[in-house]
Design an enzyme around this catalytic site. Structure first.
Site, PDB file in Angstrom:
ATOM      1  N   ASN A   1       0.889  -1.173   0.000  1.00 18.75           N
ATOM      2  CA  ASN A   1       0.000   0.000   0.000  1.00 18.75           C
ATOM      3  C   ASN A   1       0.921   1.215   0.000  1.00 18.75           C
ATOM      4  O   ASN A   1       1.477   1.570   1.028  1.00 18.75           O
ATOM      5  CB  ASN A   1      -0.881  -0.050   1.260  1.00 18.75           C
ATOM      6  CG  ASN A   1      -1.746   1.186   1.404  1.00 18.75           C
ATOM      7  OD1 ASN A   1      -1.889   1.980   0.469  1.00 18.75           O
ATOM      8  ND2 ASN A   1      -2.330   1.354   2.582  1.00 18.75           N
ATOM      9  N   TRP A   2       1.053   1.803  -1.180  1.00 20.28           N
ATOM     10  CA  TRP A   2       2.012   2.918  -1.303  1.00 20.28           C
ATOM     11  C   TRP A   2       1.515   4.194  -0.635  1.00 20.28           C
ATOM     12  O   TRP A   2       2.277   5.118  -0.409  1.00 20.28           O
ATOM     13  CB  TRP A   2       2.298   3.208  -2.782  1.00 20.28           C
ATOM     14  CG  TRP A   2       3.072   2.138  -3.502  1.00 20.28           C
ATOM     15  CD1 TRP A   2       3.515   0.946  -2.987  1.00 20.28           C
ATOM     16  CD2 TRP A   2       3.502   2.153  -4.874  1.00 20.28           C
ATOM     17  NE1 TRP A   2       4.181   0.219  -3.940  1.00 20.28           N
ATOM     18  CE2 TRP A   2       4.189   0.948  -5.115  1.00 20.28           C
ATOM     19  CE3 TRP A   2       3.356   3.058  -5.923  1.00 20.28           C
ATOM     20  CZ2 TRP A   2       4.749   0.636  -6.360  1.00 20.28           C
ATOM     21  CZ3 TRP A   2       3.903   2.745  -7.167  1.00 20.28           C
ATOM     22  CH2 TRP A   2       4.598   1.556  -7.374  1.00 20.28           C
ATOM     23  N   LYS A   3       0.209   4.262  -0.389  1.00 25.28           N
ATOM     24  CA  LYS A   3      -0.411   5.477   0.175  1.00 25.28           C
ATOM     25  C   LYS A   3      -0.119   6.682  -0.730  1.00 25.28           C
ATOM     26  O   LYS A   3      -0.033   6.515  -1.941  1.00 25.28           O
ATOM     27  CB  LYS A   3       0.067   5.697   1.613  1.00 25.28           C
ATOM     28  CG  LYS A   3      -0.109   4.435   2.477  1.00 25.28           C
ATOM     29  CD  LYS A   3       0.057   4.657   3.947  1.00 25.28           C
ATOM     30  CE  LYS A   3      -0.153   3.351   4.681  1.00 25.28           C
ATOM     31  NZ  LYS A   3      -0.086   3.490   6.140  1.00 25.28           N
TER      32      LYS A   3
ATOM     33  N   HIS B   1      -9.480   1.380   4.698  1.00 25.75           N
ATOM     34  CA  HIS B   1      -8.234   1.648   5.420  1.00 25.75           C
ATOM     35  C   HIS B   1      -8.486   2.654   6.540  1.00 25.75           C
ATOM     36  O   HIS B   1      -9.276   3.589   6.378  1.00 25.75           O
ATOM     37  CB  HIS B   1      -7.166   2.173   4.455  1.00 25.75           C
ATOM     38  CG  HIS B   1      -5.809   2.163   5.076  1.00 25.75           C
ATOM     39  ND1 HIS B   1      -5.403   3.144   5.950  1.00 25.75           N
ATOM     40  CD2 HIS B   1      -4.795   1.272   5.000  1.00 25.75           C
ATOM     41  CE1 HIS B   1      -4.179   2.847   6.377  1.00 25.75           C
ATOM     42  NE2 HIS B   1      -3.797   1.723   5.817  1.00 25.75           N
TER      43      HIS B   1
ATOM     44  N   GLU C   1      -6.892   5.094   7.581  1.00 27.99           N
ATOM     45  CA  GLU C   1      -6.641   6.504   7.230  1.00 27.99           C
ATOM     46  C   GLU C   1      -7.842   7.091   6.494  1.00 27.99           C
ATOM     47  O   GLU C   1      -8.186   8.259   6.681  1.00 27.99           O
ATOM     48  CB  GLU C   1      -5.347   6.604   6.404  1.00 27.99           C
ATOM     49  CG  GLU C   1      -4.133   6.334   7.285  1.00 27.99           C
ATOM     50  CD  GLU C   1      -2.938   5.717   6.570  1.00 27.99           C
ATOM     51  OE1 GLU C   1      -2.867   5.759   5.335  1.00 27.99           O
ATOM     52  OE2 GLU C   1      -2.067   5.171   7.287  1.00 27.99           O
TER      53      GLU C   1
ATOM     54  N   GLU D   1      -5.604  -4.555  10.541  1.00 25.63           N
ATOM     55  CA  GLU D   1      -4.566  -3.558  10.752  1.00 25.63           C
ATOM     56  C   GLU D   1      -4.866  -2.771  12.025  1.00 25.63           C
ATOM     57  O   GLU D   1      -5.644  -1.797  11.993  1.00 25.63           O
ATOM     58  CB  GLU D   1      -4.511  -2.589   9.575  1.00 25.63           C
ATOM     59  CG  GLU D   1      -4.198  -3.260   8.255  1.00 25.63           C
ATOM     60  CD  GLU D   1      -3.597  -2.280   7.254  1.00 25.63           C
ATOM     61  OE1 GLU D   1      -2.494  -2.547   6.777  1.00 25.63           O
ATOM     62  OE2 GLU D   1      -4.226  -1.247   6.978  1.00 25.63           O
TER      63      GLU D   1
ATOM     64  N   GLY E   1       2.389   2.430  10.776  1.00 28.27           N
ATOM     65  CA  GLY E   1       3.380   3.484  10.616  1.00 28.27           C
ATOM     66  C   GLY E   1       4.061   3.897  11.912  1.00 28.27           C
ATOM     67  O   GLY E   1       4.758   4.905  11.964  1.00 28.27           O
TER      68      GLY E   1
ATOM     69  N   GLY F   1       2.809  -1.114   4.294  1.00 32.02           N
ATOM     70  CA  GLY F   1       2.875   0.302   3.943  1.00 32.02           C
ATOM     71  C   GLY F   1       4.316   0.721   3.693  1.00 32.02           C
ATOM     72  O   GLY F   1       4.863   0.542   2.599  1.00 32.02           O
ATOM     73  N   GLY F   2       4.949   1.281   4.699  1.00 32.04           N
ATOM     74  CA  GLY F   2       6.298   1.846   4.560  1.00 32.04           C
ATOM     75  C   GLY F   2       7.296   0.932   3.861  1.00 32.04           C
ATOM     76  O   GLY F   2       8.040   1.366   2.970  1.00 32.04           O
TER      77      GLY F   2
HETATM   78  P1  PGA Z   1       2.762   0.404   7.643  1.00 34.40           P
HETATM   79  O1  PGA Z   1       1.318   0.629   6.980  1.00 34.40           O
HETATM   80  O2  PGA Z   1       3.280  -0.904   7.111  1.00 34.40           O
HETATM   81  O3  PGA Z   1       3.560   1.586   7.196  1.00 34.40           O
HETATM   82  O4  PGA Z   1       2.547   0.365   9.131  1.00 34.40           O
HETATM   83  C1  PGA Z   1       0.443  -0.450   6.786  1.00 34.40           C
HETATM   84  C2  PGA Z   1      -0.854   0.027   6.201  1.00 34.40           C
HETATM   85  O5  PGA Z   1      -1.318   1.119   6.575  1.00 34.40           O
HETATM   86  O6  PGA Z   1      -1.440  -0.635   5.330  1.00 34.40           O
END
Ligand code: PGA
Length: 250
Positions: free
Chosen positions: A10-12, A95, A97, A167, A173, A234-235
């Site tokens: 998930n590049w966001k 998600h 966010e 999650e 993050g 994510g990261g």
């Molecule tokens: P993260 O993000 O690996 O940076 O904690 C995961 C996500 O939000 O899907």
């Protein structure tokens, strides 16, 4: 039918088009025979180009969102039909966010899920509790309500196109990964809920990913748990070597 193991990125809101294309090219070059399904979730801007580049590669492409409306006068929105037309096969929905910053409630997400499925996309549906809910011991009721609010109305046939991603919001993050025991407990609970709703076989076949500071160092330990079928990353998905190491750990 054994359930599908998966590592999804998930590049966001990261990477310009050029940077994203470079990362996708690197992954295409390096990931030729993965032992699991591999998906990358990119910003809308990248989808068409990256999906085209990855034709013939085992790597599939996901959008990170889609509109809760079918089409029309919704300036700035991108519909599920448009996502599908790029060649993307998946859509990440729910998600934390999106829930927290863009106020996506159960009803909005229900509409998004239905539109994504109606347009032939598979959905990676994210659920998870915030820190205060975990501290109050409410994590199970939170994720149950999230499932009941947006996806448990689906037919058994539609359910086959749902991948769940647990999650915990406090782990996203933050570098604070859930312990394998915490994640496994939750995943077993989720599989139990799916079994009650759709039956034992459907539960056995449902892919449940863990996400939240999952990285190349802790992935193998998490993936060794019987109910953790892979990760939503994510990261660590922004760096080819790290993402590839996580794929190799699956
Ligand atoms: P993260 O993000 O690996 O940076 O904690 C995961 C996500 O939000 O899907």
């Amino acid at each position: 039918m054994a359930r599908i193991k998966m590592v999804a990125g998930n590049w966001k809101m990261n990477k310009t088009l050029q940077e994203g294309v470079a990362l996708a090219a690197q992954l295409k070059e390096d990931v030729k025979n993965p032992k699991c399904a591999v998906v990358i979730g990119t910003p809308f801007i990248h989808l068409a180009t990256v999906a085209e580049m990855l034709k013939g590669s085992p790597i599939k492409v996901a959008a990170e969102n889609c509109a809760d409306k079918e089409k029309g006068a919704f300036t700035g929105e991108v519909s599920a039909e448009m996502v599908k037309s790029t060649g993307a096969e998946y859509c990440i929905l729910g998600h934390s966010e999106r829930r927290a910053y863009y106020h996506e409630d159960y009803e909005i997400l229900k509409n998004k899920v239905e539109l994504a499925l109606a347009n032939g996309l598979k959905v990676i549906f994210c659920i998870g509790e915030v820190k205060e809910e975990r501290e109050a011991g409410k994590q199970n009721e939170v994720v149950k309500a999230q499932l009941e609010g947006s996806v448990f109305h689906l037919s058994a046939e539609a359910w086959k196109n749902i991948v769940l991603a647990y999650e915990p919001v406090w782990a996203i993050g933050t570098g604070l990964t859930a312990t394998p025991a915490q994640a496994q407990d939750m995943h077993a609970y989720l599989r139990g809920l799916v079994a009650k709703q759709y039956g034992a076989q459907a539960a056995e076949d449902t892919t449940i990913l863990y996400g939240g500071s999952c990285n190349e160092k802790n992935a193998a330990e998490l993936f060794a748990c019987p109910d953790i079928d892979g990760g939503l990353i994510g990261g660590a998905a922004l760096v080819a070597e790290k993402f590839e190491a996580i794929i190799a750990a699956r």
